[in-house]
Enzyme design. Structure first.
Site, mmCIF file in Angstrom:
data_model
loop_
_atom_site.group_PDB
_atom_site.id
_atom_site.type_symbol
_atom_site.label_atom_id
_atom_site.label_comp_id
_atom_site.label_asym_id
_atom_site.label_seq_id
_atom_site.Cartn_x
_atom_site.Cartn_y
_atom_site.Cartn_z
ATOM 1 C CB SER A 82 23.026 41.782 70.188
ATOM 2 O OG SER A 82 22.820 43.044 70.971
ATOM 3 C CG ASP A 97 25.994 52.656 66.533
ATOM 4 O OD1 ASP A 97 25.747 51.425 66.945
ATOM 5 O OD2 ASP A 97 27.118 53.299 66.764
ATOM 6 C CB ALA A 129 23.181 53.615 72.549
ATOM 7 C CE LYS A 166 27.400 54.308 69.413
ATOM 8 N NZ LYS A 166 26.977 52.781 69.712
ATOM 9 N N GLY A 195 30.520 49.476 74.410
ATOM 10 C CA GLY A 195 30.443 48.072 74.976
ATOM 11 C C GLY A 195 30.715 47.026 74.247
ATOM 12 C CD GLU A 229 29.848 51.723 67.999
ATOM 13 O OE1 GLU A 229 29.375 50.840 67.906
ATOM 14 O OE2 GLU A 229 30.130 52.413 68.974
HETATM 15 C C1 5RP Z 1 29.291 48.939 70.215
HETATM 16 C C2 5RP Z 1 28.375 49.719 70.899
HETATM 17 C C3 5RP Z 1 26.924 49.080 70.844
HETATM 18 O O1 5RP Z 1 26.102 49.975 69.909
HETATM 19 C C4 5RP Z 1 26.583 49.131 72.068
HETATM 20 O O2 5RP Z 1 27.222 48.279 72.926
HETATM 21 C C5 5RP Z 1 24.983 48.245 72.220
HETATM 22 O O3 5RP Z 1 25.233 46.910 71.868
HETATM 23 P P1 5RP Z 1 24.033 45.935 71.911
HETATM 24 O O4 5RP Z 1 23.040 46.311 70.906
HETATM 25 O O5 5RP Z 1 24.653 44.608 71.650
HETATM 26 O O6 5RP Z 1 23.487 46.128 73.184
HETATM 27 O O7 5RP Z 1 28.517 50.878 70.915
HETATM 28 O O8 5RP Z 1 30.658 49.684 70.465
#
Ligand code: 5RP
Length: 224
Positions: A29, A82, A84, A95, A97, A104
């Site tokens: 997001s 990216d 995290a 990472k 989630g 990645e």
């Molecule tokens: C995806 C990831 C994302 O970078 C991580 O989950 C952060 O997500 P968000 O910006 O939606 O909080 O590692 O695999």
């Protein structure tokens, strides 16, 4: 107000993008805001090509007119930006989630510089509150699950509704509810050595810089 903080971090990261660069685009997001900002610059004439870390990001970027190329088509990525899930003061992180940890990590490894963009809730003193994603091949994954229970890692198979969640590479994810990680380097090595594990969401010594989005500002933390 996490959204505002994510937007601020994403907007700041744009300042590190230069014309002619090959970029790595993360997933999630926060990256959503980055991709939208980037598309505005591309429309104004910025010339970049991008390697994506997921189908989700590829679809979004392409729909906004950003050029996506395959990782095998480029020698090196100048900069990857990216998100995290957690970052500690040593700039190690969790990472995955969003389920894109494998691509990645591969894209980060091919990058000269890696910037993570996070909201301030993700900057923590100790990793582990966020469940640690482990990508595993489906063959025999129940056995890995049992092994993680025996190790005291409190595993949970990631689901998408009532179905098992499947990654872009056709694998499953087991999330480990560890609460606290004492030694993230040791744990990464230990889990990666298990047959059937494809990748672990511990990203140690990968990020060069973290941009933390706060209420009305951003903080930049760089690796020395
Ligand atoms: C995806 C990831 C994302 O970078 C991580 O989950 C952060 O997500 P968000 O910006 O939606 O909080 O590692 O695999």
């Amino acid at each position: 107000m996490k959204i505002k903080k994510k937007k601020l971090a994403a907007a700041k990261s744009i300042e590190f993008i230069k014309d002619g660069m090959t970029l790595g685009l993360g997933t999630g997001s926060t990256v959503f805001f980055l991709v939208n900002k980037l598309s505005e610059l591309v429309k104004q004439g910025l010339n970049v090509k991008c390697v994506s870390t997921s189908n989700q990001t590829s679809d979004l970027a392409k729909s906004l007119g950003i050029k996506i190329v395959n990782l095998n088509e480029v020698d090196k990525i100048d900069l990857t930006i990216d998100g995290a899930d957690e970052v500690d003061k040593n700039l190690n992180g969790i990472k995955g989630g969003g389920g894109a940890l494998l691509f990645e990590k591969i894209v980060s490894a091919a990058s000269k510089k890696v910037i993570w963009i996070v909201d301030s809730s993700k900057y923590v003193s100790k990793l582990g509150k966020f469940p640690l994603p482990v990508e595993v091949i489906p063959f025999g994954s129940n056995h890995l699950f049992t092994r993680f229970i025996e190790s005291g890692y409190t595993p949970a198979i990631r689901k998408n509704g009532s179905e098992i969640y499947i990654t872009d590479s056709g694998n499953e994810i087991i999330d480990l509810h560890l609460n606290e990680i004492e030694d993230s380097l040791k744990l990464e090595q230990e889990i990666k050595l298990i047959s059937g594990v494809v990748e672990v969401g511990l990203f140690n010594n990968i990020a060069n810089m973290v941009i933390v989005g706060k209420e009305n500002s951003t903080e930049i933390i760089s690796r020395e």
